[in-house]
Design an enzyme around this catalytic site. Structure first.
Site, PDB file in Angstrom:
ATOM      1  N   ASP A  98       2.540   1.981   3.233  1.00 37.72           N
ATOM      2  CA  ASP A  98       3.500   1.008   3.758  1.00 37.72           C
ATOM      3  C   ASP A  98       4.927   1.425   3.440  1.00 37.72           C
ATOM      4  O   ASP A  98       5.840   1.184   4.220  1.00 37.72           O
ATOM      5  CB  ASP A  98       3.285  -0.392   3.153  1.00 37.72           C
ATOM      6  CG  ASP A  98       1.896  -0.931   3.398  1.00 37.72           C
ATOM      7  OD1 ASP A  98       1.311  -0.593   4.437  1.00 37.72           O
ATOM      8  OD2 ASP A  98       1.401  -1.694   2.534  1.00 37.72           O
TER       9      ASP A  98
ATOM     10  N   HIS B 251       0.884  -1.169   0.000  1.00 34.37           N
ATOM     11  CA  HIS B 251       0.000   0.000   0.000  1.00 34.37           C
ATOM     12  C   HIS B 251       0.925   1.222   0.000  1.00 34.37           C
ATOM     13  O   HIS B 251       2.022   1.167   0.564  1.00 34.37           O
ATOM     14  CB  HIS B 251      -0.837   0.101   1.276  1.00 34.37           C
ATOM     15  CG  HIS B 251      -1.745  -1.044   1.553  1.00 34.37           C
ATOM     16  ND1 HIS B 251      -1.328  -2.194   2.152  1.00 34.37           N
ATOM     17  CD2 HIS B 251      -3.076  -1.188   1.354  1.00 34.37           C
ATOM     18  CE1 HIS B 251      -2.358  -3.023   2.305  1.00 34.37           C
ATOM     19  NE2 HIS B 251      -3.428  -2.437   1.819  1.00 34.37           N
TER      20      HIS B 251
HETATM   21  C1  XUL Z   1      -7.616  -6.960   4.214  1.00 31.41           C
HETATM   22  C2  XUL Z   1      -6.782  -7.285   3.057  1.00 31.41           C
HETATM   23  C3  XUL Z   1      -5.927  -6.194   2.514  1.00 31.41           C
HETATM   24  C4  XUL Z   1      -5.800  -6.201   1.023  1.00 31.41           C
HETATM   25  C5  XUL Z   1      -5.023  -5.022   0.481  1.00 31.41           C
HETATM   26  O1  XUL Z   1      -8.349  -8.018   4.690  1.00 31.41           O
HETATM   27  O2  XUL Z   1      -6.764  -8.411   2.612  1.00 31.41           O
HETATM   28  O3  XUL Z   1      -4.690  -6.261   3.119  1.00 31.41           O
HETATM   29  O4  XUL Z   1      -5.203  -7.354   0.557  1.00 31.41           O
HETATM   30  O5  XUL Z   1      -5.550  -3.801   0.862  1.00 31.41           O
END
Ligand code: XUL
Ligand code: CO
Length: 442
Positions: free
Chosen positions: A106, A103
């Site tokens: 991150d 993300h």
């Molecule tokens: C939450 C989840 C996230 C997504 C990316 O349950 O799986 O981490 O993969 O935002």
């Protein structure tokens, strides 16, 4: 570059099923050919940045437990982000995974202004690019975190306030461009807080329109900047909101058709999200392939007794073999891969624990690939399946599917032809066959 995981001095080797070395693969042999393709290219493993490097083990009952010196050190946030990235790439390289995922938040800390936040992301992306070039590790997908900040408490795209929608759009715009700049293969949109707690304060239809609009804007921008990869929605039925809009594959399928987005948007299926939605993992994969929506996998699993998202590394060879079987029989991954959106238990505080988790997960998936590939090559399941539907190739079946039969013509047909007793579905036999392959495949 070799500072954080100094006790692991070499890339994790493949040593075979008899090995007792906890820092070796027993099943993942990257170069081994399976159905004509190296394991590495079948499995396309990715490590996720957030659980492994941006989380210190905190939970709702207590503080962080994991040794992550770049988190909460109180020093300069960009210095911490750079230290985190050095550790992350050291880990990717030593583990030998070809991909990673992140993300925006991150990899880069938020600044005091949006402009500073953007500058931080650009600077960290430049650093990520140089690490990618020096290590050969590629970006499987990038995404924007639209769920942690207070402003997103009532959703991002589905927020009652268009100003929040605008902030989310701006954040996605930059995260998508950053993903493109880093050669990302996909762009993911998990609808973090795109859902609701009560209809007493939620206009369902209004929010669905907003979500459709946001996705259309993302697709438009993807084309504008020439990003080739698909946008991937990640279905999840609940958590953090009580009712998430992207509930499961079927809900996403209907949503994408309604807003005419099926050509550009596919799905990232997470094992435990499937379980939480009341489906088996392999069901969600089959449903995605049936609608040409299969994109990628988050391979973390749940716990049989816990009804929330525990994000464990996968441990069940049976569950994963059935999933890999569906992936293989439908042609495998194209842009997607197997991302470990998995986190350590918060008592796993040794640095080697991060290796143990990933090595175990990769071995489970590699073994499942071998089992699925042999099941498929031997035709032992496929032959039963084929013969079960064989009569649909006859004139009657073809007429029904081709549209030349009507209810009336079928009534006539049925009155003139006796019902033929069906063949056995052989479920127990098929389950025994799968079990035999699980026991025997090497
Ligand atoms: C939450 C989840 C996230 C997504 C990316 O349950 O799986 O981490 O993969 O935002
Ligand atoms: Co996920």
């Amino acid at each position: 570059m070799n500072d954080f995981f100094s006790s692991v001095t070499q890339p994790i080797p493949f040593e075979g099923p008899e090995s007792e070395n906890p820092l070796a693969f027993r099943w993942y042999d990257a170069d081994r050919l399976v159905a004509g393709k190296p394991m590495r290219d079948h499995l396309r493993f990715a490590v996720c940045y957030w659980h492994s490097f941006a989380w210190d083990g905190f939970d709702i009952f207590g503080q962080g437990t994991l040794d992550r010196p770049w988190i909460g050190s109180g020093g300069d946030a960009m210095d911490a982000a750079k230290m985190k990235m050095a550790a992350a790439f050291e880990f990717f390289e030593k583990l030998g995974t070809p991909f990673y995922c992140f993300h925006d938040v991150d990899i880069a800390p938020p600044g005091d202004t949006l402009a500073e936040t953007a500058r931080n992301l650009d600077e960290m992306a430049t650093l990520a690019l140089s690490y990618q070039e020096s290590t050969g590790v590629e970006l499987l997908w990038g995404t924007a975190n639209l769920f942690s900040e207070k402003k997103y408490m009532a959703g991002a795209a589905t927020n009652p306030d268009p100003e929040v929608f605008a902030h989310a759009a701006g954040q996605i715009c930059h995260a998508l461009e950053t993903t493109h700049r880093l050669g990302g293969h996909n762009y993911v949109m998990w609808g973090g807080r795109e859902g609701y707690e009560t209809l007493l304060n939620t206009d369902y239809q209004q929010e669905r329109e907003q979500l459709g609009r946001m996705l259309a804007l993302v697709v438009e921008h993807k084309h504008k900047i020439g990003f080739d990869g698909p946008i991937l929605l990640e279905p999840k039925p609940f958590e953090p909101t009580k009712h998430q809009y992207d509930f499961d594959v079927a809900a996403c399928d209907a949503f994408l058709q309604r807003y005419d987005l099926v050509d550009d948007v596919k799905l990232n299926i997470e094992v435990n999200h499937a379980t939480l939605s009341g489906h088996d993992f392999d069901h969600e994969i089959a449903a995605a392939f049936a609608s040409n929506l299969f994109g990628s996998i988050d391979a973390n699993a749940g716990d049989d007794r816990l009804g929330w998202d525990v994000d464990r590394f996968p441990v069940s060879v049976e569950q994963m073999s059935l999933g890999m079987y569906q992936i293989l029989r439908n042609g495998g991954f194209t842009t997607g891969g197997l991302n470990f959106d998995s986190k350590l238990r918060r008592q796993s505080i040794d640095r080697e624990d991060l290796f143990y988790g990933h090595i175990g997960g990769m071995d489970v998936m590699a073994r499942s690939l071998l089992i699925a590939a042999e099941l498929l090559a031997d035709g032992v399941v496929e032959d039963v399946l084929k013969s079960r539907y064989q009569s649909w190739t006859n004139p009657l079946g073809q007429g029904i599917l081709g549209g030349s039969e009507t209810l009336e013509s079928l009534r006539l047909h049925a009155s003139e032809n006796d019902y033929v007793a069906p063949a056995s579905g052989q479920q127990e036999h098929l389950e025994n066959v799968v079990r035999r392959y699980i026991e025997q495949v090497r």
